[in-house]
Design a protein around this motif. Structure first.
Motif, PDB file in Angstrom:
ATOM      1  N   MET A   1     -40.231 -54.660   6.977  1.00  0.00           N
ATOM      2  CA  MET A   1     -40.786 -55.960   7.299  1.00  0.00           C
ATOM      3  C   MET A   1     -40.386 -57.011   6.266  1.00  0.00           C
ATOM      4  SD  MET A   1     -44.629 -54.988   8.662  1.00  0.00           S
ATOM      5  CE  MET A   1     -45.117 -56.666   8.957  1.00  0.00           C
ATOM      6  N   LEU A   2     -40.364 -56.612   4.993  1.00  0.00           N
ATOM      7  CA  LEU A   2     -39.981 -57.567   3.948  1.00  0.00           C
ATOM      8  C   LEU A   2     -38.524 -57.980   4.100  1.00  0.00           C
ATOM      9  CD1 LEU A   2     -40.515 -59.190   1.394  1.00  0.00           C
ATOM     10  CD2 LEU A   2     -40.034 -57.113   0.071  1.00  0.00           C
ATOM     11  N   VAL A   3     -37.661 -57.033   4.370  1.00  0.00           N
ATOM     12  CA  VAL A   3     -36.238 -57.354   4.556  1.00  0.00           C
ATOM     13  C   VAL A   3     -36.074 -58.327   5.713  1.00  0.00           C
ATOM     14  CG1 VAL A   3     -33.986 -56.409   5.215  1.00  0.00           C
ATOM     15  CG2 VAL A   3     -35.391 -55.226   3.526  1.00  0.00           C
ATOM     16  N   ASN A   4     -36.746 -58.074   6.816  1.00  0.00           N
ATOM     17  CA  ASN A   4     -36.655 -58.985   7.961  1.00  0.00           C
ATOM     18  C   ASN A   4     -37.180 -60.369   7.616  1.00  0.00           C
ATOM     19  OD1 ASN A   4     -35.414 -57.330   9.891  1.00  0.00           O
ATOM     20  ND2 ASN A   4     -37.349 -56.318  10.342  1.00  0.00           N
ATOM     21  N   GLU A   5     -38.281 -60.445   6.881  1.00  0.00           N
ATOM     22  CA  GLU A   5     -38.836 -61.742   6.475  1.00  0.00           C
ATOM     23  C   GLU A   5     -37.838 -62.507   5.614  1.00  0.00           C
ATOM     24  OE1 GLU A   5     -41.327 -64.981   5.968  1.00  0.00           O
ATOM     25  OE2 GLU A   5     -41.618 -63.317   7.359  1.00  0.00           O
ATOM     26  N   LEU A   6     -37.231 -61.833   4.648  1.00  0.00           N
ATOM     27  CA  LEU A   6     -36.258 -62.494   3.782  1.00  0.00           C
ATOM     28  C   LEU A   6     -35.014 -62.931   4.560  1.00  0.00           C
ATOM     29  CD1 LEU A   6     -36.575 -60.162   0.670  1.00  0.00           C
ATOM     30  CD2 LEU A   6     -37.419 -62.510   0.873  1.00  0.00           C
ATOM     31  N   LEU A   7     -34.558 -62.089   5.470  1.00  0.00           N
ATOM     32  CA  LEU A   7     -33.405 -62.458   6.301  1.00  0.00           C
ATOM     33  C   LEU A   7     -33.733 -63.647   7.197  1.00  0.00           C
ATOM     34  CD1 LEU A   7     -32.068 -58.908   7.228  1.00  0.00           C
ATOM     35  CD2 LEU A   7     -31.038 -60.538   5.633  1.00  0.00           C
ATOM     36  N   ASP A   8     -34.961 -63.704   7.714  1.00  0.00           N
ATOM     37  CA  ASP A   8     -35.388 -64.855   8.520  1.00  0.00           C
ATOM     38  C   ASP A   8     -35.362 -66.143   7.703  1.00  0.00           C
ATOM     39  OD1 ASP A   8     -35.732 -63.271  10.743  1.00  0.00           O
ATOM     40  OD2 ASP A   8     -37.929 -63.180  10.577  1.00  0.00           O
ATOM     41  N   GLN A   9     -35.597 -66.018   6.388  1.00  0.00           N
ATOM     42  CA  GLN A   9     -35.546 -67.177   5.492  1.00  0.00           C
ATOM     43  C   GLN A   9     -34.125 -67.439   4.995  1.00  0.00           C
ATOM     44  OE1 GLN A   9     -38.405 -66.882   2.283  1.00  0.00           O
ATOM     45  NE2 GLN A   9     -40.022 -66.213   3.670  1.00  0.00           N
ATOM     46  N   GLU A  10     -33.150 -66.726   5.567  1.00  0.00           N
ATOM     47  CA  GLU A  10     -31.737 -66.852   5.233  1.00  0.00           C
ATOM     48  C   GLU A  10     -31.450 -66.489   3.775  1.00  0.00           C
ATOM     49  OE1 GLU A  10     -30.328 -70.668   6.599  1.00  0.00           O
ATOM     50  OE2 GLU A  10     -30.881 -70.196   8.668  1.00  0.00           O
ATOM     51  N   VAL A  11     -32.168 -65.484   3.274  1.00  0.00           N
ATOM     52  CA  VAL A  11     -31.933 -64.950   1.941  1.00  0.00           C
ATOM     53  C   VAL A  11     -30.978 -63.770   2.087  1.00  0.00           C
ATOM     54  CG1 VAL A  11     -32.997 -63.780  -0.033  1.00  0.00           C
ATOM     55  CG2 VAL A  11     -34.210 -65.644   1.121  1.00  0.00           C
ATOM     56  N   GLU A  12     -29.964 -63.726   1.241  1.00  0.00           N
ATOM     57  CA  GLU A  12     -29.044 -62.594   1.257  1.00  0.00           C
ATOM     58  C   GLU A  12     -29.734 -61.397   0.603  1.00  0.00           C
ATOM     59  OE1 GLU A  12     -24.313 -61.868   0.523  1.00  0.00           O
ATOM     60  OE2 GLU A  12     -25.308 -63.490  -0.544  1.00  0.00           O
ATOM     61  N   VAL A  13     -29.756 -60.259   1.290  1.00  0.00           N
ATOM     62  CA  VAL A  13     -30.509 -59.087   0.846  1.00  0.00           C
ATOM     63  C   VAL A  13     -29.569 -57.904   0.645  1.00  0.00           C
ATOM     64  CG1 VAL A  13     -32.321 -57.430   1.469  1.00  0.00           C
ATOM     65  CG2 VAL A  13     -32.580 -59.848   2.105  1.00  0.00           C
ATOM     66  N   TYR A  14     -29.782 -57.207  -0.474  1.00  0.00           N
ATOM     67  CA  TYR A  14     -29.051 -55.976  -0.761  1.00  0.00           C
ATOM     68  C   TYR A  14     -30.058 -54.836  -0.777  1.00  0.00           C
ATOM     69  CZ  TYR A  14     -25.024 -58.747  -2.132  1.00  0.00           C
ATOM     70  OH  TYR A  14     -23.968 -59.607  -2.128  1.00  0.00           O
ATOM     71  N   GLY A  15     -29.848 -53.845   0.053  1.00  0.00           N
ATOM     72  CA  GLY A  15     -30.694 -52.661   0.056  1.00  0.00           C
ATOM     73  C   GLY A  15     -30.039 -51.598  -0.792  1.00  0.00           C
ATOM     74  N   LEU A  16     -30.751 -51.138  -1.816  1.00  0.00           N
ATOM     75  CA  LEU A  16     -30.227 -50.105  -2.711  1.00  0.00           C
ATOM     76  C   LEU A  16     -31.070 -48.860  -2.533  1.00  0.00           C
ATOM     77  CD1 LEU A  16     -29.805 -52.245  -5.938  1.00  0.00           C
ATOM     78  CD2 LEU A  16     -28.103 -51.729  -4.206  1.00  0.00           C
ATOM     79  N   ASP A  17     -30.455 -47.801  -2.078  1.00  0.00           N
ATOM     80  CA  ASP A  17     -31.211 -46.585  -1.813  1.00  0.00           C
ATOM     81  C   ASP A  17     -30.254 -45.413  -1.675  1.00  0.00           C
ATOM     82  OD1 ASP A  17     -33.212 -44.805  -1.182  1.00  0.00           O
ATOM     83  OD2 ASP A  17     -33.978 -45.960   0.503  1.00  0.00           O
ATOM     84  N   ASN A  18     -30.736 -44.262  -2.015  1.00  0.00           N
ATOM     85  CA  ASN A  18     -30.006 -43.025  -1.777  1.00  0.00           C
ATOM     86  C   ASN A  18     -30.675 -42.379  -0.568  1.00  0.00           C
ATOM     87  OD1 ASN A  18     -28.590 -40.678  -1.814  1.00  0.00           O
ATOM     88  ND2 ASN A  18     -29.256 -40.029  -3.837  1.00  0.00           N
ATOM     89  N   ILE A  19     -30.202 -42.671   0.621  1.00  0.00           N
ATOM     90  CA  ILE A  19     -30.850 -42.237   1.864  1.00  0.00           C
ATOM     91  C   ILE A  19     -30.888 -40.716   1.935  1.00  0.00           C
ATOM     92  CG2 ILE A  19     -30.712 -42.258   4.383  1.00  0.00           C
ATOM     93  CD1 ILE A  19     -29.385 -44.985   4.172  1.00  0.00           C
ATOM     94  N   GLN A  20     -32.089 -40.187   2.156  1.00  0.00           N
ATOM     95  CA  GLN A  20     -32.278 -38.746   2.211  1.00  0.00           C
ATOM     96  C   GLN A  20     -32.653 -38.221   3.597  1.00  0.00           C
ATOM     97  OE1 GLN A  20     -31.705 -36.731  -0.423  1.00  0.00           O
ATOM     98  NE2 GLN A  20     -31.123 -38.509  -1.619  1.00  0.00           N
TER      99      GLN A  20
END
Length: 120
Positions: A1-20
């Motif tokens: 939800m936070l990523v979507n909110e930031l993207l809606d505000q046209e903020v460039e987002v980087y997701g950093l994760d080691n997907i398990q």
């Protein structure tokens, strides 16, 4: 939800994760279609960002870092049931601050309000 909110505000987002797991991969796939979202498995200490939300700790909701703010821990009172939408809006609003205390405890008594107690 936070990523979507930031993207809606046209903020460039980087997701950093080691997907398990597959479930986490599917969640990233939902936002990965947006041109302002980028994914990496690198450690954020290796990359220069304006703001960082670190959800890796089990003790707090997240730690927030920015160019001007060393570290602010966001804690949630677990005795209450708060609407996630309002918490996400608050977290996204942190981008506008140039100064924050070392920690913020979010508590509240109603679903449509967030009451903040700020302390150092």
């Amino acid at each position: 939800m936070l990523v979507n909110e930031l993207l809606d505000q046209e903020v460039e987002v980087y997701g950093l994760d080691n997907i398990q797991d597959d479930e986490k991969f599917e969640r990233y796939a939902l936002v990965a279609r947006n041109a302002d979202f980028h994914f990496s498995e690198d450690d954020y200490n290796e990359i220069d960002f304006k703001s960082i939300y670190d959800f890796s700790s089990n003790d707090v909701l997240c730690d927030y870092f920015s160019e001007k703010i060393n570290k602010t821990s966001i804690l949630i009172d677990d005795r209450i049931d708060m609407n996630k939408k309002y918490i996400v809006k608050f977290l996204a609003s942190l981008l506008a601050y140039s100064q924050l205390p070392s920690s913020i405890h979010i508590n509240g008594e109603e679903q449509h309000g967030i009451h903040l107690i700020k302390y150092d």
